[in-house]
Design a protein around this motif. Structure first.
Motif, short mmCIF file in Angstrom:
data_model
loop_
_atom_site.label_atom_id
_atom_site.label_comp_id
_atom_site.label_asym_id
_atom_site.label_seq_id
_atom_site.Cartn_x
_atom_site.Cartn_y
_atom_site.Cartn_z
N ARG A 1 0.84 -1.21 0.00
CA ARG A 1 0.00 0.00 0.00
C ARG A 1 0.87 1.25 0.00
O ARG A 1 0.48 2.28 -0.58
CB ARG A 1 -0.92 -0.01 1.21
CG ARG A 1 -1.97 -1.09 1.07
CD ARG A 1 -2.99 -1.02 2.14
NE ARG A 1 -2.38 -1.05 3.45
CZ ARG A 1 -2.77 -0.27 4.46
NH1 ARG A 1 -3.78 0.56 4.30
NH2 ARG A 1 -2.18 -0.34 5.62
N ARG A 2 2.01 1.13 0.70
CA ARG A 2 2.89 2.29 0.68
C ARG A 2 3.34 2.58 -0.73
O ARG A 2 3.42 3.74 -1.16
CB ARG A 2 4.12 2.03 1.56
CG ARG A 2 3.83 1.99 3.01
CD ARG A 2 3.84 3.39 3.59
NE ARG A 2 3.22 3.41 4.90
CZ ARG A 2 3.87 3.24 6.03
NH1 ARG A 2 5.17 3.04 6.00
NH2 ARG A 2 3.21 3.28 7.17
N LEU B 1 -5.70 2.74 -1.22
CA LEU B 1 -4.66 3.11 -0.25
C LEU B 1 -5.07 2.81 1.18
O LEU B 1 -4.24 2.58 2.04
CB LEU B 1 -4.34 4.60 -0.38
CG LEU B 1 -3.73 5.00 -1.72
CD1 LEU B 1 -3.59 6.50 -1.80
CD2 LEU B 1 -2.39 4.34 -1.89
N LEU C 1 -4.95 12.40 -0.49
CA LEU C 1 -4.40 12.18 -1.83
C LEU C 1 -5.50 12.21 -2.88
O LEU C 1 -5.39 12.85 -3.93
CB LEU C 1 -3.68 10.83 -1.89
CG LEU C 1 -2.18 10.84 -1.57
CD1 LEU C 1 -1.65 9.44 -1.50
CD2 LEU C 1 -1.44 11.65 -2.61
N SER C 2 -6.59 11.51 -2.58
CA SER C 2 -7.67 11.47 -3.55
C SER C 2 -8.26 12.83 -3.78
O SER C 2 -8.56 13.22 -4.92
CB SER C 2 -8.79 10.54 -3.06
OG SER C 2 -8.28 9.29 -2.80
N ALA D 1 0.73 7.03 -6.46
CA ALA D 1 -0.32 8.05 -6.57
C ALA D 1 0.25 9.44 -6.37
O ALA D 1 -0.04 10.36 -7.15
CB ALA D 1 -1.40 7.76 -5.54
N ALA D 2 1.09 9.57 -5.33
CA ALA D 2 1.66 10.89 -5.07
C ALA D 2 2.53 11.35 -6.23
O ALA D 2 2.51 12.53 -6.61
CB ALA D 2 2.49 10.84 -3.79
N ALA E 1 -8.76 6.11 -3.10
CA ALA E 1 -8.82 6.14 -1.64
C ALA E 1 -8.99 4.74 -1.09
O ALA E 1 -8.35 4.34 -0.10
CB ALA E 1 -9.97 7.05 -1.21
N GLY F 1 -4.76 9.94 5.12
CA GLY F 1 -3.83 10.06 4.00
C GLY F 1 -4.50 9.80 2.67
O GLY F 1 -4.42 10.64 1.75
N PRO F 2 -5.15 8.62 2.51
CA PRO F 2 -5.79 8.34 1.23
C PRO F 2 -6.81 9.40 0.84
O PRO F 2 -6.89 9.78 -0.34
CB PRO F 2 -6.48 6.99 1.48
CG PRO F 2 -5.70 6.36 2.56
CD PRO F 2 -5.24 7.46 3.43
N GLY G 1 0.70 4.18 -2.62
CA GLY G 1 0.59 5.57 -2.22
C GLY G 1 1.62 6.44 -2.90
O GLY G 1 1.34 7.55 -3.37
N TRP G 2 2.86 5.92 -2.95
CA TRP G 2 3.91 6.72 -3.60
C TRP G 2 3.65 6.90 -5.09
O TRP G 2 3.94 7.97 -5.66
CB TRP G 2 5.28 6.07 -3.39
CG TRP G 2 5.83 6.34 -2.02
CD1 TRP G 2 6.00 5.44 -1.03
CD2 TRP G 2 6.26 7.59 -1.51
NE1 TRP G 2 6.51 6.04 0.07
CE2 TRP G 2 6.68 7.36 -0.18
CE3 TRP G 2 6.32 8.90 -2.02
CZ2 TRP G 2 7.17 8.38 0.64
CZ3 TRP G 2 6.80 9.91 -1.20
CH2 TRP G 2 7.22 9.65 0.10
#
Lengths: 628, 103, 178
Positions: A608-609, B26, C99-100, A615-616, B23, C95-96, A612-613
């Motif tokens: 998941r990390r 994650l 980001l979203s 996505a970022a 979302a 966090g999610p 996340g990266w």
């Protein structure tokens, strides 16, 4: 015939290469043949060249081999130039070199490093020949550095003893100071005058620079610095006595006859430049006068036979510097030639003594060797006589007289300089005949053993003959006015303007010098030959002992340099042991490791990390696309 | 059938669905839910393509949607097979438990 | 038609939100199916009936069924649901969600600012009040087997690879049977 000029340095260089490649595996006979043979052939070729040169009548002969450096308008060829000055130097170097090589083929007979010895000696002769035959200062510098290297290698020849290594390093480092000054001088000349070719350089210097201005003074002073280092004059003279750690033939060839005179040759070669810098000439004179006295006094107190001769060399080169300083160029070169003969003779004779009494160097442990070692005795005596400039029969007399006359004649300061030279001329016979009387007369302390072969006797005999007769090429007006030598060198080293004086003054000066020499011998006989009681009592007093200690350590220069230079440097090295400059590079490595640690934390293995990266990252990319 | 649906609104819908899917990807730890979120995102992308095709009145948008569909099918089958393997080996479908591939 | 669109859009958003927040896997799957059906309606409203049909048949009908099968095989019981609830603390969403939100914001900005080529012109109806024509399956077919033939072939290869991979990876090896 000029095309054969390059062969003269090439022969010893070839000898060096062959011995180097043989790597000590060749037999003693083969090594000796190559080592001695190369110098013999070089000497023969030089004689042939000399004969041709004297007949051909051209003052200068040049032979350029190829271009060595060509960058941005500056060129330096590998080229050799033969004129009267380099002819004299080459004859001395090859002939004396050959004799010393012959001598050492027997002297070093029992040494393990026989091949190594001749390898280095040949390289030395090749470098010295390159030095004197070079037609541009850069090639001269190549030879200069080459002889410095060989000096280091040969002083530390018996490397297993750490003290020899120290002496070699000391020689190298002290002369390095001079070499650095020389290099800076070369750069200055090259940048301002655009060339290092000697003839062109002198011409341009004369036309471009007015006498006494800053640039020629600086250039001459820097070249003087180099000469001072190589020739062991004040203030860079401390290495020469310690250089006696090397084998005696090395001391004879390098530290008496040739390398230490490289400075004299350099100044004579570039004398036009020195003429443009009168303050540097004055400095040259003062250095010469001071060194000749300092060394003479030091020689009085030494008890190691080779150190006496080392200080004697220092003193005699002081005479040559004195002559150069007052503009008596020819006198300096004449004295160089006679000095090469008698000093090499003295060293070889000393070696002959030392090798027969089991390597004992202390003169007070020798004594009474006149009967057992007649060859050594007569050679040493003749050499000592020539060094002391005993009148009329010795070569040293004529050359020293020329210098003293030049000093007297050099203007307002002349008599003072003459006085200094005269004092030296008094001390010289005292210290050398002190050695003669202590070593060869009196009671015996060490018994000699063994015998001499022909290879020891022949060089001693030839050098003895030269030490007596070489002076007859130039005799003063009062004694026949032979000026063959001066005339030979005149095109290259023009005689300086002489203050007109009466002929009687010149004769008087000569007679005073002759009497001084005899007086010195007399004093030495009275103190050391007859062993009179009064001097012994005088020498026992406290001030006398202190003075002796002071002179024994060479006027304390080693101690001075230790305090001024060596200790601060070692202190700096000690406090910088952690090497502060290196810490900067350590910082770079540490930063790299830090980043590695930080970034490795992102590799956590968690899906998941990573998502996340990603996505970022895509957010950032879109943002850049939007706003860029 | 025909429609005068404002296309911008259709794209807004696609964007919102995509954001919701991201979302979910994650935030959830269960691998099955993460795969479902991926499907949501793919679906949203397909919606965007259909809208684009409608904007130009061409069938190319639907073609892209078909290709996305194909891709999703293959990806789901392989993904679910991998989940099954993970489950067989460690009796868990926790994404965070499978982190041996670390520094 | 536009009303149908907005209704279906609302359903899709709500159902998707529920999908990502359920603790029970089967519940989430069912909500996902609802979402997909709503999106199919949206396709129809946009004039893409063939895509709508495909969405229902393949996406909701085959892929989701595959999901259901695997969830059943995993046999995630009530304790799994409890586990899910424990994992889904409110803090986990910060966090999610951030980001979203940023992503949605960026994309909306791109949409509105016209960087994507003035969609709002197409938002209005075709001048004259005429309706947008639906795109027939016939057109899709002609395009698919015409210019996009290579894509079809590649897609079929992809499906083959997926098939083989899934078969191989999904095998229960006798040694590691858990």
């Amino acid at each position: 015939m000029a095309a054969l000029l390059w062969i003269v340095p090439a022969l010893p260089l070839l000898g060096f290469l062959l011995l180097f490649l043989a790597g000590g595996r060749a037999s003693r006979l083969v090594t000796a043949i190559i080592g001695v043979g190369s110098t013999a052939l070089a000497a023969l070729l030089t004689l042939a060249l000399a004969a041709w040169f004297l007949h051909a009548g051209q003052p200068i002969v040049r032979a350029t081999l190829w271009q060595w450096i060509g960058v941005g308008g500056f060129t330096a060829p590998i080229g050799f130039e033969l004129d009267a000055l380099s002819l004299v130097m080459t004859l001395v170097i090859t002939f004396v070199g050959f004799l010393i090589h012959l001598y050492s083929s027997e002297f070093m007979q029992h040494d393990d490093g026989y091949g190594r010895f001749f390898c280095y000696m040949n390289l030395f002769v090749a470098s010295m020949l390159i030095l004197v035959l070079a037609d541009n200062l850069l090639l001269l510098f190549l030879g200069w550095e080459g002889v410095g290297l060989c000096s280091y290698l040969l002083i530390g020849f018996w490397y297993r003893d750490a003290a020899n290594g120290r002496a070699a390093r000391k020689a190298f480092i002290v002369t390095r100071v001079g070499d650095t000054a020389f290099m800076i001088g070369l750069l200055l000349l090259a940048t301002h005058l655009g060339t290092l070719d000697i003839a062109a350089l002198m011409e341009r210097a004369q036309s471009a620079w007015p006498a006494g201005s800053a640039l020629p003074t600086a250039a001459a002073a820097l070249l003087l610095g180099g000469a001072v280092g190589k020739s062991a004059q004040l203030p860079l003279q401390t290495w020469l006595p310690d250089a006696m750690a090397g084998p005696t033939p090395v001391s004879a060839l390098i530290h008496a006859a040739t390398m230490v005179t490289a400075g004299v040759y350099l100044i004579a070669r570039t004398h036009t430049l020195f003429n443009l810098a009168p303050s540097v000439q004055l400095a040259l004179t003062l250095i010469g006068a001071a060194t000749l006295l300092l060394a003479a006094f030091s020689a009085l107190a030494q008890h190691d036979l080779k150190r006496i001769l080392a200080y004697s060399t220092m003193s005699q080169i002081g005479y040559m510097f004195l002559a150069l300083g007052v503009g008596a160029w020819t006198a300096a070169i004449f004295h160089f030639m006679t000095h090469a003969f008698f000093k090499a003779l003295l060293f070889l004779a000393a070696g002959a003594v030392i090798m027969r009494i089991d390597d004992e160097h202390d003169i007070f442990r020798m004594g009474g060797l006149k009967r057992e070692l007649p060859v050594a005795f007569w050679s040493f005596l003749i050499g000592a006589a020539s060094l002391a400039a005993l009148p009329l029969v010795t070569a040293g007399f004529y050359s020293k007289d020329m210098i003293l006359w030049g000093a007297w004649n050099s203007g307002p300061r002349g008599p003072i300089l003459w006085g200094a030279g005269l004092l030296g001329a008094l001390l010289t016979p005292i210290y050398i005949f002190r050695a003669v009387f202590v070593v060869f007369f009196g009671e015996r302390h060490t018994a000699p053993s063994g015998r001499y072969g022909a290879r020891i006797v022949i060089p001693l005999a030839l050098l003895s003959a030269l030490a007596l007769t070489a002076g007859f090429v130039d005799m003063p007006p009062a004694l026949g006015n032979v000026t063959a030598f001066s005339r030979l060198l005149d095109p290259i080293l023009p005689a300086r303007q002489e203050v007109p004086t009466a002929a009687s003054t010149e004769a008087a000066v000569m007679v005073i010098a002759a009497l001084t020499a005899l007086l010195g011998v007399g004093i030495a006989w009275w103190i050391y030959g007859r062993r009179a009681a009064a001097p012994a009592r005088l020498f026992g007093t406290r001030p006398a002992l202190a003075l002796r200690r002071f002179w024994l350590c060479g006027w304390g220069f080693d101690w001075l340099y230790d305090c001024l230079l060596v200790r601060p440097f070692l202190w700096l090295a000690r406090i910088n042991r952690a090497d502060g400059v290196d810490a900067f590079y350590g910082l770079i490595a540490a930063a790299s490791r830090l980043f590695n640690r930080l970034l490795s934390r992102t590799e956590s293995g968690r899906l998941r990390r990573y998502a996340g990266w990603i996505a970022a990252g895509s957010l950032a990319a879109i943002a850049i696309a939007m706003f860029a | 059938m025909e429609g005068s649906v404002p296309l911008a609104h259709a794209w807004v819908l696609a964007i919102v669905l995509f954001g919701l899917g991201l979302a979910g990807l994650l935030a959830r730890r269960n691998l099955v839910f993460m795969l479902m979120s991926v499907e949501i995102m793919l679906n949203a992308a397909g919606l965007a393509f259909i809208t684009a095709g409608a904007r130009w009145g061409q069938a190319d948008g639907q073609i892209m949607f078909i290709l996305i569909l194909t891709l999703a099918a293959a990806e789901v089958s392989v993904g679910l097979a991998l989940i099954l393997q993970l489950f067989y080996r460690s009796a868990s479908v926790d994404a965070d438990s499978a982190r041996s591939l670390r520094d | 038609m536009t009303g149908l669109f907005y209704l279906a859009a609302a359903v899709a958003v709500i159902a998707t939100a529920l999908v990502v927040t359920r603790a029970n896997a089967v519940h989430a799957l069912l909500y996902l199916i609802v979402s997909l059906l709503a999106v199919a309606v949206v396709f129809y409203a946009l004039g893409a009936p063939f895509a709508a049909a495909l969405e229902v048949i393949i996406y909701a009908g085959a892929i989701m069924v595959l999901f259901v099968f695997v969830v059943m095989m995993l046999n995630l019981g009530p304790e799994a649901a409890g586990q899910e609830r424990r994992w889904m603390s409110p803090g986990i969403w910060v966090g999610p969600a951030l980001l979203s939100a940023v992503l949605i914001g960026e994309l909306l900005y791109l949409l509105v600012s016209g960087a994507l080529g003035a969609p709002n012109h197409a938002a209005a109806a075709i001048p004259g009040g005429a309706m947008r024509a639906a795109i027939e399956p016939r057109q899709v077919g002609m395009l698919l087997f015409g210019p996009y033939l290579l894509a079809v072939e590649l897609g079929s290869m992809l499906l083959l690879a997926g098939l083989v991979g899934a078969y191989h990876l999904g095998r229960e090896r006798a040694a590691e049977h858990g």
